[in-house]
Every structure is written in C-alpha cells, then in structure tokens.
Motif scaffolding. Structure first.
Motif, PDB file in Angstrom:
ATOM      1  N   ARG A 175       0.808  -1.672   0.490  1.00 56.41           N
ATOM      2  CA  ARG A 175      -0.329  -0.634  -0.143  1.00 56.41           C
ATOM      3  C   ARG A 175       1.041   1.255  -0.302  1.00 56.41           C
ATOM      4  O   ARG A 175       2.274   1.233   0.031  1.00 56.41           O
ATOM      5  CB  ARG A 175      -1.014   0.137   0.976  1.00 56.41           C
ATOM      6  CG  ARG A 175      -2.299  -1.455   0.882  1.00 56.41           C
ATOM      7  CD  ARG A 175      -2.806  -1.540   3.067  1.00 56.41           C
ATOM      8  NE  ARG A 175      -3.270   0.044   2.883  1.00 56.41           N
ATOM      9  CZ  ARG A 175      -3.995   0.731   4.225  1.00 56.41           C
ATOM     10  NH1 ARG A 175      -3.272  -0.355   4.891  1.00 56.41           N
ATOM     11  NH2 ARG A 175      -4.519   1.778   3.913  1.00 56.41           N
ATOM     12  N   ARG A 176       0.409   2.462   0.110  1.00 55.43           N
ATOM     13  CA  ARG A 176       1.207   3.319   0.149  1.00 55.43           C
ATOM     14  C   ARG A 176       0.821   3.542   1.650  1.00 55.43           C
ATOM     15  O   ARG A 176       0.400   3.439   2.221  1.00 55.43           O
ATOM     16  CB  ARG A 176       0.063   5.126  -0.631  1.00 55.43           C
ATOM     17  CG  ARG A 176       0.160   4.678  -1.428  1.00 55.43           C
ATOM     18  CD  ARG A 176       1.318   4.660  -3.033  1.00 55.43           C
ATOM     19  NE  ARG A 176       0.820   4.263  -4.407  1.00 55.43           N
ATOM     20  CZ  ARG A 176       1.913   3.915  -4.690  1.00 55.43           C
ATOM     21  NH1 ARG A 176       3.082   3.713  -4.989  1.00 55.43           N
ATOM     22  NH2 ARG A 176       1.777   3.621  -6.561  1.00 55.43           N
ATOM     23  N   TRP A 177       2.403   4.481   1.578  1.00 56.62           N
ATOM     24  CA  TRP A 177       2.327   4.481   3.088  1.00 56.62           C
ATOM     25  C   TRP A 177       1.451   5.529   4.012  1.00 56.62           C
ATOM     26  O   TRP A 177       1.488   5.464   4.967  1.00 56.62           O
ATOM     27  CB  TRP A 177       4.687   5.500   2.923  1.00 56.62           C
ATOM     28  CG  TRP A 177       4.774   5.281   4.784  1.00 56.62           C
ATOM     29  CD1 TRP A 177       4.870   5.611   5.688  1.00 56.62           C
ATOM     30  CD2 TRP A 177       6.737   5.965   4.828  1.00 56.62           C
ATOM     31  NE1 TRP A 177       5.418   5.946   6.878  1.00 56.62           N
ATOM     32  CE2 TRP A 177       6.902   5.722   6.027  1.00 56.62           C
ATOM     33  CE3 TRP A 177       7.541   5.983   3.815  1.00 56.62           C
ATOM     34  CZ2 TRP A 177       8.066   6.231   6.592  1.00 56.62           C
ATOM     35  CZ3 TRP A 177       8.790   6.213   4.150  1.00 56.62           C
ATOM     36  CH2 TRP A 177       8.861   6.446   5.509  1.00 56.62           C
ATOM     37  N   ASP A 178       1.505   6.881   3.476  1.00 56.54           N
ATOM     38  CA  ASP A 178       0.628   7.572   4.181  1.00 56.54           C
ATOM     39  C   ASP A 178      -0.301   6.826   4.322  1.00 56.54           C
ATOM     40  O   ASP A 178      -1.167   7.185   5.106  1.00 56.54           O
ATOM     41  CB  ASP A 178       0.479   8.767   3.308  1.00 56.54           C
ATOM     42  CG  ASP A 178      -0.523   9.654   3.533  1.00 56.54           C
ATOM     43  OD1 ASP A 178       0.009  10.523   5.123  1.00 56.54           O
ATOM     44  OD2 ASP A 178      -1.464  10.133   3.213  1.00 56.54           O
ATOM     45  N   ARG A 179      -1.211   5.913   3.584  1.00 52.07           N
ATOM     46  CA  ARG A 179      -2.234   5.460   3.888  1.00 52.07           C
ATOM     47  C   ARG A 179      -1.878   4.326   4.919  1.00 52.07           C
ATOM     48  O   ARG A 179      -2.813   4.410   5.886  1.00 52.07           O
ATOM     49  CB  ARG A 179      -3.137   4.885   2.682  1.00 52.07           C
ATOM     50  CG  ARG A 179      -3.863   5.963   1.728  1.00 52.07           C
ATOM     51  CD  ARG A 179      -4.378   5.379   0.232  1.00 52.07           C
ATOM     52  NE  ARG A 179      -4.212   6.233  -0.621  1.00 52.07           N
ATOM     53  CZ  ARG A 179      -5.070   6.239  -1.986  1.00 52.07           C
ATOM     54  NH1 ARG A 179      -5.664   5.013  -2.251  1.00 52.07           N
ATOM     55  NH2 ARG A 179      -5.479   7.278  -2.285  1.00 52.07           N
ATOM     56  N   THR A 195       5.875   9.762   8.984  1.00 56.47           N
ATOM     57  CA  THR A 195       6.107   9.388   7.232  1.00 56.47           C
ATOM     58  C   THR A 195       7.393  10.510   6.582  1.00 56.47           C
ATOM     59  O   THR A 195       7.189  10.217   5.788  1.00 56.47           O
ATOM     60  CB  THR A 195       4.639   9.882   6.678  1.00 56.47           C
ATOM     61  OG1 THR A 195       4.528  10.933   6.777  1.00 56.47           O
ATOM     62  CG2 THR A 195       3.276   8.813   7.169  1.00 56.47           C
ATOM     63  N   GLN A 206       3.091  10.161   0.170  1.00 56.21           N
ATOM     64  CA  GLN A 206       1.675   9.600  -0.644  1.00 56.21           C
ATOM     65  C   GLN A 206       1.976   8.771  -2.018  1.00 56.21           C
ATOM     66  O   GLN A 206       1.470   8.004  -2.267  1.00 56.21           O
ATOM     67  CB  GLN A 206       1.418  10.370  -1.557  1.00 56.21           C
ATOM     68  CG  GLN A 206       1.053  11.489  -0.325  1.00 56.21           C
ATOM     69  CD  GLN A 206       1.570  12.459   0.325  1.00 56.21           C
ATOM     70  OE1 GLN A 206       2.809  13.019  -0.566  1.00 56.21           O
ATOM     71  NE2 GLN A 206       1.548  13.075   1.465  1.00 56.21           N
ATOM     72  N   ARG A 207       3.485   8.458  -2.335  1.00 51.11           N
ATOM     73  CA  ARG A 207       3.905   7.727  -3.195  1.00 51.11           C
ATOM     74  C   ARG A 207       4.916   6.368  -2.766  1.00 51.11           C
ATOM     75  O   ARG A 207       4.974   5.189  -3.843  1.00 51.11           O
ATOM     76  CB  ARG A 207       4.457   8.020  -4.551  1.00 51.11           C
ATOM     77  CG  ARG A 207       3.454   9.439  -5.299  1.00 51.11           C
ATOM     78  CD  ARG A 207       4.569  10.379  -6.203  1.00 51.11           C
ATOM     79  NE  ARG A 207       4.790   9.071  -7.300  1.00 51.11           N
ATOM     80  CZ  ARG A 207       3.596   8.634  -8.208  1.00 51.11           C
ATOM     81  NH1 ARG A 207       2.563   9.263  -8.136  1.00 51.11           N
ATOM     82  NH2 ARG A 207       4.480   7.786  -9.201  1.00 51.11           N
ATOM     83  N   ALA A 208       5.083   6.597  -1.040  1.00 49.30           N
ATOM     84  CA  ALA A 208       6.013   5.522  -1.170  1.00 49.30           C
ATOM     85  C   ALA A 208       5.483   4.498  -0.886  1.00 49.30           C
ATOM     86  O   ALA A 208       4.383   4.831   0.057  1.00 49.30           O
ATOM     87  CB  ALA A 208       7.200   6.052  -0.295  1.00 49.30           C
ATOM     88  N   LEU A 209       5.849   2.861  -1.420  1.00 48.49           N
ATOM     89  CA  LEU A 209       5.256   2.098  -0.926  1.00 48.49           C
ATOM     90  C   LEU A 209       5.026   2.041   0.721  1.00 48.49           C
ATOM     91  O   LEU A 209       6.700   2.101   1.438  1.00 48.49           O
ATOM     92  CB  LEU A 209       5.130   0.448  -1.341  1.00 48.49           C
ATOM     93  CG  LEU A 209       5.769   0.784  -2.954  1.00 48.49           C
ATOM     94  CD1 LEU A 209       6.037  -0.648  -3.590  1.00 48.49           C
ATOM     95  CD2 LEU A 209       3.726   0.209  -3.642  1.00 48.49           C
ATOM     96  N   THR A 443      12.878   4.394  -5.105  1.00 46.15           N
ATOM     97  CA  THR A 443      11.450   4.136  -6.122  1.00 46.15           C
ATOM     98  C   THR A 443      11.912   2.060  -5.552  1.00 46.15           C
ATOM     99  O   THR A 443      12.858   1.756  -5.837  1.00 46.15           O
ATOM    100  CB  THR A 443      11.672   4.707  -7.061  1.00 46.15           C
ATOM    101  OG1 THR A 443      13.342   5.001  -7.888  1.00 46.15           O
ATOM    102  CG2 THR A 443      11.251   5.879  -6.886  1.00 46.15           C
TER     103      THR A 443
END
Length: 508
Positions: A175-179, A195, A206-209, A443
């Motif tokens: 998932r995304r780290w922030d979520r 984060t 928001q984009r990092a796994l 990435t």
C-alpha cells in the motif's frame, strides 16, 4: 537458492573508499581471514560521514541521525571487537522534538509506554491506541523485511518469491506509506512524525510503498543514538578496529585505474603512481566512479533517478537554547505541497519543513565554551531537477531559512554565526550524483534486486558497496552493504544474519 560470488578464493582484497560501507567490508573480510588494503582519497575515514573543524567547532558534515546500533555491534564483532570498547553511545530521549506550525510540540519517545502517554496527552486516548497498533505493525513489518529483503543478497527478482513476500503483502507493505499510517492515526501532525522519513528515501509518503516504513521503525521504535565525539567517532571506531585487526590503510590515495588480466582485476593504480596488486576488489566509491573504473555502465530499462538534495547550514550560537532537543523537526503548514515542490516540480519549498540538529545538547565538547553547535537541513531539489545557481542563491536562501527558524522557534538568543553552507552545488563538486548526498531514490525500480547490483558483471572479481547499490541509503544500510559485499567474496557465514529488534540489543 545459491548466491553468486566472485571467482576463485581471493586472499588479498583491496577496498576502494573508507566510507562506512568500505569500512564494514574491510572488517568482515578481515574477520574471515582475508588480507585487506583500504585505499582512501581523503586524509581520514568516513566518506559521506565527513568532518570539518573550525574555530573550536567540531562539525559533522554528513549524516546526523544514528539508528540500529546493533548493526554497528555486529560489524565490530566481525573482528572480535565490542561496541562498548570502541564507541560511547547515548540514546536520545526524545529521539526528536517535533515543532508544528500551530505552535504545538511533541517529544517523540522510543519507549513504548512513554510514547503512548505522550500521544495520549497530545492528541487523546484514541490516537494513543492507534499509536500502539502502529508500533506493533512497524515492528512486524521490520521483522518480515530485515533478514530476506534488507540484509541478504538477492541475485534476481525470483529470489524474492518466498513466504516472507506473502507475509509482507498481508501486512499491507504494497500500500502507500501515508495511507497505511493513516489507518492507525487520524491526527495529521502525528502522521507526519511517522512518514517524514520518506524524504530519506527520496520519495513522498503519498507515493512511497508502505514497506519503506521500516525507516520509521528504525528511529521511532529502534531509537536514535549519538556517539561521544560526534558522528565522526563512528568511522574512527570502525577504522581503528580494522587497523588493529591487520587491515592496511592508505589515505590520500586516489585510485585512477584498474589493471586487468582477462575478466579479472589484478591491480589498482593511484594518481600518486602506486600499483597495488589484488585478488579481488570492493569498490565503495560513488556509483558513477565505480562504473568509470570498471569501464562499463550496466544497461537498464529506465534511467536512474537521484533523490532530492539538501541545503545544510552549520551554525555557531552563543548561550543556550532550552526549547530545543538534540534533533528537532520543524514543520511548516504545508505538507503534500512540500513533496510536490521538491520531487515533481524541482523547486524550493514554499513552506519549508526542516531538521534542526543541536549536537551540543548531548556533547558540549563539540563547540567552544558557552556556545552551541547547530546544523539546519532543508531538503532541496537536486542538480538534475532544477537550474538554481546555488553559488549565487545559496547565501540568500540560507538567510531565509534562518528567518524561518527564528520565527517558528522563539528563544534563539545571542549572535548566530554561519560557519559553513553546503548546497547541491557543493555536493556536486564532491562528486555526488546530481549534487545529492542521498544518492539514488528508493523508488520501487531502484530497490532490492532492481537497485544497481553489487555484483556488476563487468569483471569476475569486483564487487560494489555503498548507498548507490544494495540495500540503500543510510548508516545501517551502508554498513549492511559492506557486509553484503564481503559475502559476495567469501560466501555467507551461517548463523550470523540475525534480526535486530531494538537498539537495546535484544534479538529474536
């Protein structure tokens, strides 16, 4: 699945570079009975963990956050040395003090009970319960990732197809780290604390796994430490242990070329005219310099992407600053746009978030009597992302940053003396890719088996180490990179790669 190693049984290994990765490689190789020579272009060890002394100030010009000391312990133990004999570490409490734009302040504690109560007082019982669940998730995430995905060589993506991969997916690692963090915490300020580490990986939360949240485990659970004498004490300790174990160091020695016979390196030549024979070589210099020496840059289906850079101010201040801790996160109002500015648009942060470090809070000997030593780090675009003329704009931007800190952290008294300014242009002049001290961004196409390999294939007895190759950027990973390079030469020593649970040295 077997691991590829270099050809033959190399008895004499030359390590190029006395940075943390090179020092770790030297220690592990020496502990396995190899004769080791380290060639370092500078007069002292450290590499990116640099130093500069000026008017009684002892400045560390590289990393300022030390986590996972058990990896340091394992590195020293490779030659039978103990951590306590070589390095005096202080566990920082709080690990960070977070200062938010609304005036609120949070001490980030790494003790579970202490942090739970801190969060309860800061944001209420619901968030305290969420923190406990988050801490448990971060710990489980780290346990799944460490042995197989961080501390092991993997020859191909197929090597990742293990039960650990399924467990990582079940934990939400893709998932995304922030979520993922947002599933535990609703308070936006707390979410930042768990984060912001995405910037270390060159990504936005928001984009990092979510699998990269192991970085947050390392500092918010494992703990943050500081060595007496400054961060330079770490490479000094490693180099001292290596020298006592028989490793030969040649400082002020810049490697100019590799001598080959067929597909093997047989000797290294220095700009000073020396020729040093070898059976194998570990290149722990910058990735681009390693490829230049090998006369080969591996082809990739996509170009390598450097991480954002930073502007760092080293400051001397009269008097005390009681409102600050050793490490201070100074957040602006903006958050998402901070990453948009840096990563997508390649521009300076319009509402900066900063890291202010005051090492004299822990070791007063790093500054003259009655003075404080500070470093202020502001993330900035790297040289490929922007066309900023840093030699012209750097001093003015430094003044802007000082004004931002003075406005957000009242209590800075006395005269502020700027000792040194480091900009992306300065990092570039040191030979760092795209003028960033953070190397390649983490990435997904630049992580694990997709990151530039430590067994480059150009020759049969050369191995890479350092933050440009596996496992990546940071002090713990640089040390692991050196061990992984040693494994490529000698094979893996069984019973050694253990999981580190926390900085107190307890393993599972």
């Amino acid at each position: 699945m077997s691991m590829r190693t270099v050809a033959g049984r190399p008895d004499h290994v030359v390590v190029v570079g006395a940075g943390l990765a090179g020092l770790a490689a030297a220690l592990h190789l020496a502990g396995r009975g190899r004769a080791v020579t380290v060639l370092e272009r500078c007069a002292v060890p450290g590499g990116r963990a640099g130093r500069h002394d000026l008017d009684g100030y002892r400045m560390d010009t590289g990393p300022s956050v030390l986590t996972m000391p058990d990896i340091v312990r394992d590195t020293l133990a490779a030659v039978g040395e103990s951590l306590s004999d070589r390095l005096q570490l202080t566990r920082l409490d709080p690990a960070y003090r977070a200062h938010f734009a609304d005036g609120s302040v949070l001490g980030v504690r790494t003790d579970a009970e202490a942090m739970t109560e801190t969060v309860r007082a800061f944001a209420g019982p619901g968030e305290a319960a969420g923190y406990q669940r988050l801490r448990d998730w971060l710990t489980r995430l780290y346990h799944v990732e460490y042995t197989r995905f961080i501390a092991a060589n993997v020859d191909s993506p197929l090597g990742l197809l293990t039960p650990q991969l399924a467990r990582l997916a079940a934990l939400g690692g893709f998932r995304r780290w922030d979520r993922a963090v947002g599933g535990f915490l609703r308070d936006e300020r707390l979410r930042r604390v768990f984060t912001f580490q995405a910037l270390y990986a060159g990504l936005s939360p928001q984009r990092a796994l979510a699998l990269y949240a192991v970085i947050a485990y390392m500092d918010t659970v494992g703990g943050v430490y500081f060595p007496r004498g400054g961060m330079r004490a770490l490479p000094d300790a490693l180099a001292g242990a290596a020298a006592d174990a028989g490793v030969t160091f040649r400082y002020d020695s810049t490697v100019s070329a590799l001598e080959r016979r067929g597909r093997c390196v047989t000797a290294l030549h220095t700009t000073g005219g020396d020729r040093i024979g070898c059976d194998a070589v570990v290149l722990s210099c910058e990735l681009g310099e390693s490829y230049r020496l090998l006369s080969r840059t591996p082809r990739r289906p996509w170009p390598l992407r450097p991480a954002p850079s930073a502007v760092v101010l080293h400051l001397g201040v009269r008097g005390d600053w009681p409102g600050t801790a050793h490490h201070n996160l100074v957040f602006g109002h903006a958050w998402r746009t901070t990453f948009t500015d840096l990563i997508r648009d390649g521009r300076l942060m319009r509402d900066p978030s900063l890291l202010l470090t005051r090492p004299t809070a822990t070791d007063a000997q790093l500054a003259p009597p009655g003075r404080q030593l500070l470093s202020l780090l502001a993330p900035a675009p790297n040289l490929r992302q922007s066309r900023i003329d840093w030699d012209r704009a750097g001093p003015a931007y430094a003044r802007e940053l000082l004004d931002v800190v003075a406005g957000r952290l009242p209590g800075l008294s006395g005269t502020v003396e700027t000792l040194e300014i480091m900009t992306p242009a300065d990092w570039g002049r040191l030979g760092l890719v795209a003028g960033t001290p953070f190397s390649l961004a983490h990435t997904f196409p630049q992580s694990g088996p997709f990151r530039p390999a430590n067994l480059p294939g150009a020759v049969d007895n050369a191995v890479l180490a350092g933050c440009g190759t596996v496992p990546g950027v940071g002090i713990p990973t640089a040390l692991l990179s050196g061990r992984l390079a040693a494994d490529r030469i000698t094979g893996v020593r069984t019973g050694r790669a253990r999981r580190i649970v926390d900085g107190a040295g307890r393993g599972r």
